[in-house]
Enzyme design. Structure first.
Site, PDB file in Angstrom:
ATOM      1  N   SER A   8       0.646  -1.080   0.049  1.00 67.74           N
ATOM      2  CA  SER A   8      -0.020  -0.077  -0.053  1.00 67.74           C
ATOM      3  C   SER A   8       0.845   1.439  -0.045  1.00 67.74           C
ATOM      4  CB  SER A   8      -0.693  -0.166   1.362  1.00 67.74           C
ATOM      5  OG  SER A   8      -1.381   1.233   1.445  1.00 67.74           O
TER       6      SER A   8
ATOM      7  N   TYR B 284      -1.531  -0.704  10.758  1.00 61.92           N
ATOM      8  CA  TYR B 284      -1.844  -1.434   9.453  1.00 61.92           C
ATOM      9  C   TYR B 284      -0.580  -1.200   8.459  1.00 61.92           C
ATOM     10  CZ  TYR B 284      -3.509  -1.698   4.492  1.00 61.92           C
ATOM     11  OH  TYR B 284      -3.605  -2.087   3.477  1.00 61.92           O
TER      12      TYR B 284
ATOM     13  N   LYS C 134       2.280  -3.787   6.600  1.00 63.13           N
ATOM     14  CA  LYS C 134       2.596  -4.150   5.380  1.00 63.13           C
ATOM     15  C   LYS C 134       4.110  -3.883   4.996  1.00 63.13           C
ATOM     16  CE  LYS C 134      -1.523  -4.563   3.306  1.00 63.13           C
ATOM     17  NZ  LYS C 134      -1.680  -5.760   2.888  1.00 63.13           N
TER      18      LYS C 134
HETATM   19  P1  NAD Z   1     -11.083  -6.952   1.367  1.00 65.91           P
HETATM   20  O1  NAD Z   1     -11.213  -6.694   2.789  1.00 65.91           O
HETATM   21  O2  NAD Z   1     -12.084  -6.646   0.468  1.00 65.91           O
HETATM   22  O3  NAD Z   1     -10.386  -8.442   0.898  1.00 65.91           O
HETATM   23  C1  NAD Z   1      -9.358  -9.103   1.622  1.00 65.91           C
HETATM   24  C2  NAD Z   1      -9.922 -10.512   1.684  1.00 65.91           C
HETATM   25  O4  NAD Z   1      -9.042 -11.383   2.511  1.00 65.91           O
HETATM   26  C3  NAD Z   1     -11.325 -10.769   2.136  1.00 65.91           C
HETATM   27  O5  NAD Z   1     -12.043 -11.712   1.003  1.00 65.91           O
HETATM   28  C4  NAD Z   1     -10.948 -11.496   3.443  1.00 65.91           C
HETATM   29  O6  NAD Z   1     -12.119 -12.289   3.829  1.00 65.91           O
HETATM   30  C5  NAD Z   1      -9.743 -12.240   3.235  1.00 65.91           C
HETATM   31  N1  NAD Z   1      -8.942 -12.463   4.471  1.00 65.91           N
HETATM   32  C6  NAD Z   1      -8.466 -11.448   5.462  1.00 65.91           C
HETATM   33  N2  NAD Z   1      -7.881 -12.098   6.219  1.00 65.91           N
HETATM   34  C7  NAD Z   1      -7.638 -13.365   5.859  1.00 65.91           C
HETATM   35  C8  NAD Z   1      -7.071 -14.592   6.474  1.00 65.91           C
HETATM   36  N3  NAD Z   1      -6.455 -14.631   7.418  1.00 65.91           N
HETATM   37  N4  NAD Z   1      -7.251 -15.686   5.783  1.00 65.91           N
HETATM   38  C9  NAD Z   1      -7.756 -15.968   4.564  1.00 65.91           C
HETATM   39  N5  NAD Z   1      -8.567 -14.756   4.022  1.00 65.91           N
HETATM   40  C10 NAD Z   1      -8.433 -13.619   4.503  1.00 65.91           C
HETATM   41  O7  NAD Z   1      -9.795  -5.918   0.878  1.00 65.91           O
HETATM   42  P2  NAD Z   1      -9.156  -5.267  -0.388  1.00 65.91           P
HETATM   43  O8  NAD Z   1      -9.709  -3.901  -0.495  1.00 65.91           O
HETATM   44  O9  NAD Z   1      -9.739  -6.170  -1.572  1.00 65.91           O
HETATM   45  O10 NAD Z   1      -7.804  -5.521  -0.188  1.00 65.91           O
HETATM   46  C11 NAD Z   1      -7.096  -6.505  -0.716  1.00 65.91           C
HETATM   47  C12 NAD Z   1      -5.520  -6.199  -0.082  1.00 65.91           C
HETATM   48  O11 NAD Z   1      -5.060  -5.006  -0.625  1.00 65.91           O
HETATM   49  C13 NAD Z   1      -5.467  -6.112   1.241  1.00 65.91           C
HETATM   50  O12 NAD Z   1      -4.212  -6.853   1.571  1.00 65.91           O
HETATM   51  C14 NAD Z   1      -5.383  -4.775   1.447  1.00 65.91           C
HETATM   52  O13 NAD Z   1      -4.366  -4.454   2.828  1.00 65.91           O
HETATM   53  C15 NAD Z   1      -4.663  -4.116   0.290  1.00 65.91           C
HETATM   54  N6  NAD Z   1      -4.633  -2.779   0.076  1.00 65.91           N
HETATM   55  C16 NAD Z   1      -6.156  -2.363  -0.102  1.00 65.91           C
HETATM   56  C17 NAD Z   1      -6.125  -1.038  -0.308  1.00 65.91           C
HETATM   57  C18 NAD Z   1      -7.679  -0.673  -0.347  1.00 65.91           C
HETATM   58  O14 NAD Z   1      -7.916   0.835  -0.199  1.00 65.91           O
HETATM   59  N7  NAD Z   1      -8.670  -1.472  -0.596  1.00 65.91           N
HETATM   60  C19 NAD Z   1      -5.379  -0.071  -0.328  1.00 65.91           C
HETATM   61  C20 NAD Z   1      -3.885  -0.514  -0.422  1.00 65.91           C
HETATM   62  C21 NAD Z   1      -3.632  -1.886  -0.113  1.00 65.91           C
HETATM   63  N1  UFG Z   2     -12.673  11.484   3.568  1.00 69.62           N
HETATM   64  C1  UFG Z   2     -13.692  12.372   3.749  1.00 69.62           C
HETATM   65  N2  UFG Z   2     -14.675  11.752   4.535  1.00 69.62           N
HETATM   66  C2  UFG Z   2     -14.979  10.545   4.395  1.00 69.62           C
HETATM   67  C3  UFG Z   2     -14.060   9.668   4.276  1.00 69.62           C
HETATM   68  C4  UFG Z   2     -13.007  10.324   3.521  1.00 69.62           C
HETATM   69  O1  UFG Z   2     -13.549  13.760   3.536  1.00 69.62           O
HETATM   70  O2  UFG Z   2     -16.060  10.241   4.802  1.00 69.62           O
HETATM   71  C5  UFG Z   2     -11.270  12.308   3.010  1.00 69.62           C
HETATM   72  C6  UFG Z   2      -9.932  11.897   3.895  1.00 69.62           C
HETATM   73  O3  UFG Z   2     -10.015  12.991   4.879  1.00 69.62           O
HETATM   74  C7  UFG Z   2      -9.122  11.769   2.619  1.00 69.62           C
HETATM   75  C8  UFG Z   2      -9.794  11.454   1.418  1.00 69.62           C
HETATM   76  O4  UFG Z   2     -11.229  11.642   1.646  1.00 69.62           O
HETATM   77  O5  UFG Z   2      -8.665  13.377   2.436  1.00 69.62           O
HETATM   78  C9  UFG Z   2      -9.506  10.022   1.241  1.00 69.62           C
HETATM   79  O6  UFG Z   2      -9.832   9.218   2.271  1.00 69.62           O
HETATM   80  P1  UFG Z   2      -9.866   7.625   2.304  1.00 69.62           P
HETATM   81  O7  UFG Z   2     -10.241   7.114   3.762  1.00 69.62           O
HETATM   82  O8  UFG Z   2     -10.780   7.232   1.222  1.00 69.62           O
HETATM   83  O9  UFG Z   2      -8.424   6.977   1.705  1.00 69.62           O
HETATM   84  P2  UFG Z   2      -7.029   7.182   2.356  1.00 69.62           P
HETATM   85  O10 UFG Z   2      -6.248   7.774   1.561  1.00 69.62           O
HETATM   86  O11 UFG Z   2      -7.224   7.712   3.836  1.00 69.62           O
HETATM   87  O12 UFG Z   2      -6.668   5.623   2.756  1.00 69.62           O
HETATM   88  C10 UFG Z   2      -6.674   4.567   1.976  1.00 69.62           C
HETATM   89  C11 UFG Z   2      -6.860   3.219   2.686  1.00 69.62           C
HETATM   90  C12 UFG Z   2      -5.540   3.012   3.336  1.00 69.62           C
HETATM   91  C13 UFG Z   2      -4.644   3.007   2.282  1.00 69.62           C
HETATM   92  C14 UFG Z   2      -4.633   4.409   1.382  1.00 69.62           C
HETATM   93  C15 UFG Z   2      -3.581   4.290   0.309  1.00 69.62           C
HETATM   94  O13 UFG Z   2      -8.060   3.395   3.686  1.00 69.62           O
HETATM   95  O14 UFG Z   2      -5.487   1.812   3.742  1.00 69.62           O
HETATM   96  O15 UFG Z   2      -5.703   4.809   0.989  1.00 69.62           O
HETATM   97  O16 UFG Z   2      -3.831   3.185  -0.458  1.00 69.62           O
HETATM   98  F1  UFG Z   2      -3.105   2.779   2.607  1.00 69.62           F
END
Ligand code: NAD
Ligand code: UFG
Length: 344
Positions: free
Chosen positions: A123, A147, A151
């Site tokens: 991330s 978190y 990572k």
């Molecule tokens: P998500 O929660 O939708 O998907 C994660 C999946 O992993 C789910 O299906 C959950 O049931 C499964 N899971 C969690 N822990 C587990 C375990 N111990 N064993 C087996 N299955 C497990 O999340 P996502 O948004 O699809 O994110 C996928 C990956 O990308 C994650 O590692 C997350 O940290 C990373 N990531 C997500 C974002 C974002 O904003 N969505 C940003 C950066 C990185």
């Molecule tokens: N925001 C609002 N109102 C809300 C939600 C968000 O104003 O209800 C604003 C936040 O303050 C920020 C922007 O929208 O300025 C984006 O916020 P998000 O929560 O959508 O995303 P972040 O950048 O805070 O974080 C996300 C994931 C993290 C990840 C990061 C980069 O939650 O886990 O993107 O991938 F690490």
């Protein structure tokens, strides 16, 4: 065959679609702690292809060994993990156990089964507060939450492992802010409870599930005072995983690891949009008004960050193609046809 941990989740399900469309066989390994098996039925509906499902937890090494053997996987894409920043501050041990220990068990199982190709979901949060923009992969790493640190710890473990055993081919993908949904409207983001992230919250306001968006601060040093992020369409992101697999395979075929370690790249667009830019674009896509109220800053938020996506293009030929309009339109298509997510 590719083993996809966390394949039922938001990014995993979109990646399964692209893998199946590209002709890969897919086995999903997921414990459904944050997802719904219905997502996988929809993946099959979209692609007209079957995938295998193994329900299990990544902290269970024996289950992973069995899954790798049963599937005869040649590579793993590892999405499984917990991802809520605030929750990780409240329950750090749970996050380290799930994310770090879960990945260790997976790596042990891969080693035991001689499966040595891995694509890992990292991330942009590993960079922490930007010293310089755009963020390049060489930017210092200084995450600000458990978190984010989980990572970074995994990244370090992967670098150490690859250093000790050059036959491991590992790609570390640093995602920026994934949003949007598959154009079919059949799969999308389905957060449990109140969404933490901006676009799913905006989507729920547009569909009438919530009254108004709290804009967390309008006094940041950004053009309109609201936070700026690099939003990336989840379909572009999914395609990045296929490009990473291709690049790892090419390096294996060449019998040389030209990446001198792990293939670590940003997956972002290189463009930043503010909270208000997103709200306005969503209003256009949904033809609904999105009431907003300005609220105090959210603790731990960063004013502005966006990627330099140049290395992903250079090393894997990957580039984001879809813009904010497509991100909002596809999110709205998913939200309006599935107002309660997979339970609709
Ligand atoms: P998500 O929660 O939708 O998907 C994660 C999946 O992993 C789910 O299906 C959950 O049931 C499964 N899971 C969690 N822990 C587990 C375990 N111990 N064993 C087996 N299955 C497990 O999340 P996502 O948004 O699809 O994110 C996928 C990956 O990308 C994650 O590692 C997350 O940290 C990373 N990531 C997500 C974002 C974002 O904003 N969505 C940003 C950066 C990185
Ligand atoms: N925001 C609002 N109102 C809300 C939600 C968000 O104003 O209800 C604003 C936040 O303050 C920020 C922007 O929208 O300025 C984006 O916020 P998000 O929560 O959508 O995303 P972040 O950048 O805070 O974080 C996300 C994931 C993290 C990840 C990061 C980069 O939650 O886990 O993107 O991938 F690490």
């Amino acid at each position: 065959m590719i083993l996809v941990t966390g394949g039922a989740g938001y990014i995993g399900s979109h990646t399964c679609v692209e893998l199946l469309n590209a002709g890969f066989n897919v086995t999903v390994f997921d414990n459904f702690c944050n997802s719904n098996p219905e997502a996988l039925a929809r993946v099959e509906q979209i692609t007209g292809k079957k995938l295998e499902l193994i329900q299990g937890d990544c902290r269970d090494r024996a289950a992973l060994v069995a899954a790798l053997k049963q599937s005869q996987a040649i590579a793993v894409i590892h999405f499984a993990g917990l991802k809520a920043v605030g929750e990780s501050v409240e329950q750090p041990l749970w996050y380290y156990d799930n994310n770090v220990v879960g990945t260790l068990r997976l790596l042990e199982a891969m080693q035991e089964c001689s499966v040595k190709t891995l694509v890992f979901s990292s991330s942009a949060t590993v960079y922490g507060d930007p010293v310089q923009l755009p963020l390049t992969e060489n930017h210092p790493l200084s995450p600000t939450s458990p978190y984010g640190r989980s990572k970074l710890m995994i990244e370090e473990i992967l670098r150490d492992l690859q250093h000790s055993d050059h036959s491991f081919r590992i790609s570390i993908l640093r995602y920026f802010n994934p949003v949007g949904a598959h154009p079919s409207g059949l799969i999308g983001e389905d957060p449990q409870g109140v969404p933490n992230n901006l676009m799913p919250f905006v989507a729920q306001v547009a569909v009438g599930r919530r009254e108004a968006l709290n804009v967390w601060g309008n006094d940041y040093p950004t053009p309109d005072g609201t936070g700026v992020r690099d939003y990336i369409h989840v379909v572009d992101l999914a395609l990045g995983h296929l490009k990473a697999l291709e690049a790892l395979k090419a390096s294996q075929d060449a019998q040389a690891n030209k990446y001198a370690g792990c293939l670590t790249v940003n997956l972002g667009t290189g463009r930043g949009y503010s909270v208000l830019d997103v709200v306005h674009a969503y209003e256009q896509a949904s033809k609904r008004s999105i009431p907003c109220q300005i609220a105090p800053r959210r603790s731990g938020d960063i004013a502005c960050f966006y990627a330099d996506p140049g290395r992903a293009f250079e090393l894997m030929g990957w580039q984001a193609k879809l813009g904010l309009e497509e991100m909002c339109a596809s999110s709205w298509h998913w939200q309006s046809t599935n107002p309660k997510g997979y339970q609709s």
